[in-house]
Design a protein around this motif. Sequence first.
Motif, PDB file in Angstrom:
ATOM      1  N   GLY A 171      -7.232   4.114   8.610  1.00 38.84           N
ATOM      2  CA  GLY A 171      -8.520   4.383   9.229  1.00 38.84           C
ATOM      3  C   GLY A 171      -9.582   3.371   8.885  1.00 38.84           C
ATOM      4  N   GLY A 172      -9.323   2.529   7.881  1.00 39.89           N
ATOM      5  CA  GLY A 172     -10.290   1.524   7.464  1.00 39.89           C
ATOM      6  C   GLY A 172     -10.021   0.173   8.094  1.00 39.89           C
ATOM      7  N   SER A 173     -10.775  -0.823   7.624  1.00 37.70           N
ATOM      8  CA  SER A 173     -10.708  -2.160   8.217  1.00 37.70           C
ATOM      9  C   SER A 173      -9.778  -3.095   7.461  1.00 37.70           C
ATOM     10  CB  SER A 173     -12.104  -2.779   8.252  1.00 37.70           C
ATOM     11  OG  SER A 173     -12.630  -2.929   6.930  1.00 37.70           O
ATOM     12  N   PHE A 174      -9.046  -2.589   6.475  1.00 38.07           N
ATOM     13  CA  PHE A 174      -8.221  -3.450   5.627  1.00 38.07           C
ATOM     14  C   PHE A 174      -6.931  -2.740   5.263  1.00 38.07           C
ATOM     15  CE2 PHE A 174      -6.785  -4.459   1.346  1.00 38.07           C
ATOM     16  CZ  PHE A 174      -6.721  -5.837   1.355  1.00 38.07           C
ATOM     17  N   SER A 175      -5.826  -3.466   5.344  1.00 40.40           N
ATOM     18  CA  SER A 175      -4.546  -2.963   4.841  1.00 40.40           C
ATOM     19  C   SER A 175      -3.697  -4.150   4.419  1.00 40.40           C
ATOM     20  CB  SER A 175      -3.812  -2.123   5.906  1.00 40.40           C
ATOM     21  OG  SER A 175      -3.466  -2.913   7.027  1.00 40.40           O
ATOM     22  N   MET A 176      -2.834  -3.920   3.443  1.00 37.53           N
ATOM     23  CA  MET A 176      -1.936  -4.975   2.981  1.00 37.53           C
ATOM     24  C   MET A 176      -0.600  -4.360   2.591  1.00 37.53           C
ATOM     25  SD  MET A 176      -3.801  -5.774  -0.694  1.00 37.53           S
ATOM     26  CE  MET A 176      -2.751  -7.164  -1.034  1.00 37.53           C
ATOM     27  N   ALA A 177       0.499  -5.020   3.002  1.00 38.42           N
ATOM     28  CA  ALA A 177       1.845  -4.573   2.667  1.00 38.42           C
ATOM     29  C   ALA A 177       2.318  -5.324   1.427  1.00 38.42           C
ATOM     30  CB  ALA A 177       2.787  -4.818   3.834  1.00 38.42           C
ATOM     31  N   LEU A 178       2.946  -4.588   0.501  1.00 37.37           N
ATOM     32  CA  LEU A 178       3.335  -5.183  -0.779  1.00 37.37           C
ATOM     33  C   LEU A 178       4.812  -5.034  -1.107  1.00 37.37           C
ATOM     34  CD1 LEU A 178       0.280  -3.966  -2.908  1.00 37.37           C
ATOM     35  CD2 LEU A 178       0.658  -6.246  -1.966  1.00 37.37           C
ATOM     36  N   GLY A 179       5.518  -4.167  -0.395  1.00 37.90           N
ATOM     37  CA  GLY A 179       6.928  -3.991  -0.700  1.00 37.90           C
ATOM     38  C   GLY A 179       7.683  -3.410   0.476  1.00 37.90           C
ATOM     39  N   VAL A 180       8.985  -3.711   0.559  1.00 39.25           N
ATOM     40  CA  VAL A 180       9.839  -3.173   1.620  1.00 39.25           C
ATOM     41  C   VAL A 180      11.212  -2.898   1.019  1.00 39.25           C
ATOM     42  CG1 VAL A 180      10.547  -5.477   2.394  1.00 39.25           C
ATOM     43  CG2 VAL A 180      10.693  -3.538   3.978  1.00 39.25           C
ATOM     44  N   ASN A 181      11.863  -1.829   1.451  1.00 38.47           N
ATOM     45  CA  ASN A 181      13.184  -1.502   0.916  1.00 38.47           C
ATOM     46  C   ASN A 181      14.269  -1.746   1.956  1.00 38.47           C
ATOM     47  OD1 ASN A 181      13.110   0.690   2.683  1.00 38.47           O
ATOM     48  ND2 ASN A 181      12.829   2.233   1.082  1.00 38.47           N
ATOM     49  N   ALA A 182      15.512  -1.422   1.591  1.00 35.13           N
ATOM     50  CA  ALA A 182      16.650  -1.691   2.461  1.00 35.13           C
ATOM     51  C   ALA A 182      16.615  -0.874   3.742  1.00 35.13           C
ATOM     52  CB  ALA A 182      17.951  -1.421   1.697  1.00 35.13           C
ATOM     53  N   ARG A 183      15.889   0.232   3.757  1.00 32.37           N
ATOM     54  CA  ARG A 183      15.773   1.071   4.955  1.00 32.37           C
ATOM     55  C   ARG A 183      14.641   0.630   5.862  1.00 32.37           C
ATOM     56  NH1 ARG A 183      16.400   7.084   2.310  1.00 32.37           N
ATOM     57  NH2 ARG A 183      14.212   6.700   1.773  1.00 32.37           N
ATOM     58  N   GLY A 184      13.923  -0.420   5.476  1.00 31.95           N
ATOM     59  CA  GLY A 184      12.818  -0.903   6.281  1.00 31.95           C
ATOM     60  C   GLY A 184      11.522  -0.159   6.059  1.00 31.95           C
ATOM     61  N   GLU A 185      11.464   0.686   5.043  1.00 33.65           N
ATOM     62  CA  GLU A 185      10.233   1.390   4.706  1.00 33.65           C
ATOM     63  C   GLU A 185       9.320   0.444   3.921  1.00 33.65           C
ATOM     64  OE1 GLU A 185      11.928   5.924   4.216  1.00 33.65           O
ATOM     65  OE2 GLU A 185      12.272   4.476   2.613  1.00 33.65           O
TER      66      GLU A 185
END
Length: 285
Positions: free
Chosen positions: A49-63
């Motif tokens: 809902g905000g103006s900022f997001s960052m992805a930091l990790g991903v697993n083998a299932r694509g989560e």
Amino acid sequence: MPRYLNPHQRSALNRISPFVRRASAGMALVAAFGAYAQTYAITDLGSLGGSFSMALGVNARGEVTGNSFTAGDQAPHAFIYSDGKMLDLGTLGGTSSYADAIDDQGQVFGTTYTAGNASLRAFVYANGKMTDLGPLAGASSHAQSVNAAGEVAGSAYIGGSVSLHAYLYRDGSMQDLGTLGGASSFAYGINDAGQVVGTSNVAGPDGAHAFVYRDGAMQDLNELARASEAGWTLNSARAISASGQIVGFGTRSGETAAFLLTPVTSAKTDVPPRDDASRVRFATR
């Protein structure tokens, strides 16, 4: 071969035809390789809902896990992105939470504020619930790394929040890994064998040394690698692989430099060559 060629032309063509065939095969290979070159499709994960997001990790299932501001940019919250949706993981009563890692079972590990923002606690989020991993002897703890078994390495305050100690969280409890003789230690990485690496203060003026925790004890990597003989002081270890290779940074000739430690299987410790400044070896004991 065309019938209109005379004998000399036929002979010349026979001599060059193998080169033509090899060149044609090479061109075909390049064309085929180019046709299957890796490309990427972009997915916008959105935000909470905000103006900022960052992805930091991903697993083998694509989560995917990371952090995002909530509506109105009120506060950052940890999230998990799965099946096309971003889920707010909430907090342990405080205003903010921060994700650090996700394992292949979809468990998210990170840090969150408790009620009234009184302290920071390491957490694990699993089965729709955020669980406090608990402190050691102080108020706050921080999760840094997780392995496939869900074991967590991080740091937690002890002694009235005066200093931090590295910890290993496994089987539902947090174990204090101690120090190398100084006041504080910090864990940064863990592999699937449960070996932890980080940095610790040492006694005296030497400052901080990199460590590995294995076989139930914290060990100084400077001693295992005989680093001083190679002109090094290994200050901080940041990650350890499944094979036991360790990366981090240290001091060499008065400069900060990256290092790679590679285990030596023999019982005898080998002193690295003087001209190999980028690799430092240590022997398993």
